[in-house]
Design a protein around this motif. Structure first.
Motif, PDB file in Angstrom:
ATOM      1  N   LEU A 185       0.830  -1.202   0.000  1.00  0.00           N
ATOM      2  CA  LEU A 185       0.000   0.000   0.000  1.00  0.00           C
ATOM      3  C   LEU A 185       0.864   1.252   0.000  1.00  0.00           C
ATOM      4  CD1 LEU A 185      -2.870   1.171   0.132  1.00  0.00           C
ATOM      5  CD2 LEU A 185      -2.711   1.048   2.625  1.00  0.00           C
ATOM      6  N   ALA A 186       1.924   1.240   0.799  1.00  0.00           N
ATOM      7  CA  ALA A 186       2.831   2.392   0.832  1.00  0.00           C
ATOM      8  C   ALA A 186       3.511   2.586  -0.517  1.00  0.00           C
ATOM      9  CB  ALA A 186       3.865   2.206   1.935  1.00  0.00           C
ATOM     10  N   ALA A 187       3.904   1.484  -1.158  1.00  0.00           N
ATOM     11  CA  ALA A 187       4.569   1.576  -2.451  1.00  0.00           C
ATOM     12  C   ALA A 187       3.632   2.132  -3.521  1.00  0.00           C
ATOM     13  CB  ALA A 187       5.093   0.207  -2.863  1.00  0.00           C
ATOM     14  N   ARG A 188       2.369   1.734  -3.478  1.00  0.00           N
ATOM     15  CA  ARG A 188       1.422   2.159  -4.513  1.00  0.00           C
ATOM     16  C   ARG A 188       0.932   3.588  -4.316  1.00  0.00           C
ATOM     17  NH1 ARG A 188      -2.753  -2.612  -5.990  1.00  0.00           N
ATOM     18  NH2 ARG A 188      -3.498  -0.897  -7.304  1.00  0.00           N
ATOM     19  N   THR A 189       1.044   4.103  -3.109  1.00  0.00           N
ATOM     20  CA  THR A 189       0.556   5.458  -2.839  1.00  0.00           C
ATOM     21  C   THR A 189       1.681   6.461  -2.636  1.00  0.00           C
ATOM     22  OG1 THR A 189       0.434   4.995  -0.457  1.00  0.00           O
ATOM     23  CG2 THR A 189      -1.553   4.586  -1.773  1.00  0.00           C
ATOM     24  N   GLY A 190       2.916   5.983  -2.484  1.00  0.00           N
ATOM     25  CA  GLY A 190       4.023   6.880  -2.156  1.00  0.00           C
ATOM     26  C   GLY A 190       4.037   7.290  -0.703  1.00  0.00           C
ATOM     27  N   ALA A 191       3.271   6.585   0.133  1.00  0.00           N
ATOM     28  CA  ALA A 191       3.182   6.916   1.555  1.00  0.00           C
ATOM     29  C   ALA A 191       4.417   6.441   2.306  1.00  0.00           C
ATOM     30  CB  ALA A 191       1.927   6.272   2.163  1.00  0.00           C
ATOM     31  N   HIS A 192       4.624   7.008   3.475  1.00  0.00           N
ATOM     32  CA  HIS A 192       5.658   6.522   4.382  1.00  0.00           C
ATOM     33  C   HIS A 192       5.137   5.284   5.106  1.00  0.00           C
ATOM     34  CE1 HIS A 192       8.326  10.000   3.980  1.00  0.00           C
ATOM     35  NE2 HIS A 192       7.245  10.764   4.011  1.00  0.00           N
ATOM     36  N   TYR A 193       5.992   4.264   5.242  1.00  0.00           N
ATOM     37  CA  TYR A 193       5.631   3.057   5.981  1.00  0.00           C
ATOM     38  C   TYR A 193       6.338   3.076   7.326  1.00  0.00           C
ATOM     39  CZ  TYR A 193       5.525  -1.845   7.423  1.00  0.00           C
ATOM     40  OH  TYR A 193       5.358  -3.007   8.142  1.00  0.00           O
TER      41      TYR A 193
END
Length: 380
Positions: A185-193
């Motif tokens: 999910l982080a990879a697909r949204t560019g979010a911080h994990y």
């Protein structure tokens, strides 16, 4: 008459709407007792598939099934249920089968709004067939997702529906009973994990250690998120306190129990950590703090408003594990009686650490069955 097909999502809607349902589960008794479709208006009958293979004039199962009520047949993956449904159809029953069986049921996600204020919103996603809970919190057009399941489209679709962008993704701990979707999910949204650094020691997964970000804000209106170390279920478990009022406890504290400390092979050591978490770290929190866990075991843990959660004061009164204040007695009990080990937990943990990858078919097989993250002696 014709055999009908019921999708898992439509079954959830029917249960949520309070429809009375008769479900015939044709798996072995052991599998049925371990895990089956539940609901306040659901009546379940277990008759194994083999009992339907001989169609004599007066089969024994006819005495157990009402002839004047629709029947929904269920099994592990839907194939046996379809065959039994066809037998029942030939005997004149009004019948349908659950598409995908319990495997399909395990993939249903139901979003429930816990709190909605003018400037922020907290949504619980209930994976009803697994008893797994995750969260999307958003404010000012940006969102935080906590303990995402592997079906990342669920979170992407919810974010689109809410008109927000996912910028933070958190795992409260390294999950052992289901495959996390947080990294994807982080990879697909560019979010911080984010996850506790101790949970991923030696792992190549890119992450930000929660130890370095105890407090942060997001959104047009500040929403404070305080990461509280709450070890016990795992050494790196954390809880997230939102606005000093909503405590996302991961697998540390459930409505009816505590997280089991034995999965790492250090049950007494981790039980000591769990004791300190419960009676030291969480002790100062007010009784009106709402506990929102990552798992639940039964519908008895539902709040009247449809989500799973309870005020901390109520949990302190009704959860017998939180009244076992003697350290040695607490450690002895939690270290020795944690119940059946989650199936495939070693492989699932390896996947969640990034050491192994599996396809969707294998992932579904690994996650088969209910969650088993609570100590069995807790009052559930």
């Amino acid at each position: 008459m014709a055999v009908g097909i019921v999708t898992p999502q439509s079954l959830y809607v029917r249960i949520a709407d309070g429809e009375e349902l008769l479900i015939l589960d044709v798996r072995l008794l052991e599998d049925f007792e371990s895990w089956h479709v539940e609901g306040p208006t659901v009546t379940s009958v277990n008759i194994p598939y083999l009992d339907f293979l001989t169609e004599e004039a007066a089969p024994a199962w006819k005495k157990l099934l009402p002839a004047d009520q629709p029947i929904l047949v269920n099994c592990a993956r839907g194939r046996s249920a379809q065959l039994v449904a066809e037998v029942l159809d030939r005997h004149g029953y009004e019948v349908a089968y659950l598409e995908g069986g319990m495997s399909g049921w395990s993939e249903v996600y139901a979003p429930v709004t816990v709190i909605e204020e003018p400037d922020w919103k907290l949504i619980q996603l209930n994976r009803v067939g697994k008893g797994c809970l995750s969260y999307l919190i958003h404010s000012g057009g940006t969102a935080l997702v906590v303990d995402a399941g592997r079906h990342v489209e669920q979170y992407l679709a919810l974010a689109r529906a809410e008109g927000v962008s996912i910028v933070h993704v958190v795992d409260t701990h390294l999950h052992a009973d289901h495959i996390s979707g947080s990294v994807e999910l982080a990879a697909r949204t560019g979010a911080h994990y984010y996850i506790s650094g101790s949970e991923l020691q030696g792992s190549d997964i890119a992450h930000t250690a929660l130890e370095d970000h105890r407090i942060w804000t997001f959104g047009a209106v500040t929403v404070c998120v305080l990461a509280i170390p709450t070890p016990g279920h795992t050494p790196g478990s954390v809880s997230l306190l939102l606005n000093n009022q909503y405590l996302l406890t991961g697998d540390t504290v459930f409505v009816g129990g505590l997280g089991r400390p034995d999965l790492g092979g250090k049950s007494r050591e981790w039980a000591q950590l769990l004791y300190d978490t419960v009676f030291t770290t969480l002790a100062p929190l007010a009784d009106d703090v709402l506990v929102l866990p990552a798992h639940y075991a039964s519908r008895a843990e539902y709040h009247a408003d449809g989500y799973v959660g309870a005020k901390l004061g109520l949990i302190r009164e009704t959860n017998d594990a939180l009244r076992l204040t003697d350290r040695e007695a607490f450690v002895e009990r939690f270290a020795s009686e944690s119940g059946a080990t989650p199936p495939n937990y070693t492989e699932i943990t390896s996947i969640n650490r990034g050491d192994k990858q599996v396809d969707a078919t294998r992932a579904l097989e690994l996650e088969n069955g209910p969650n088993r993250c609570a100590a069995k002696h807790a009052n559930r």
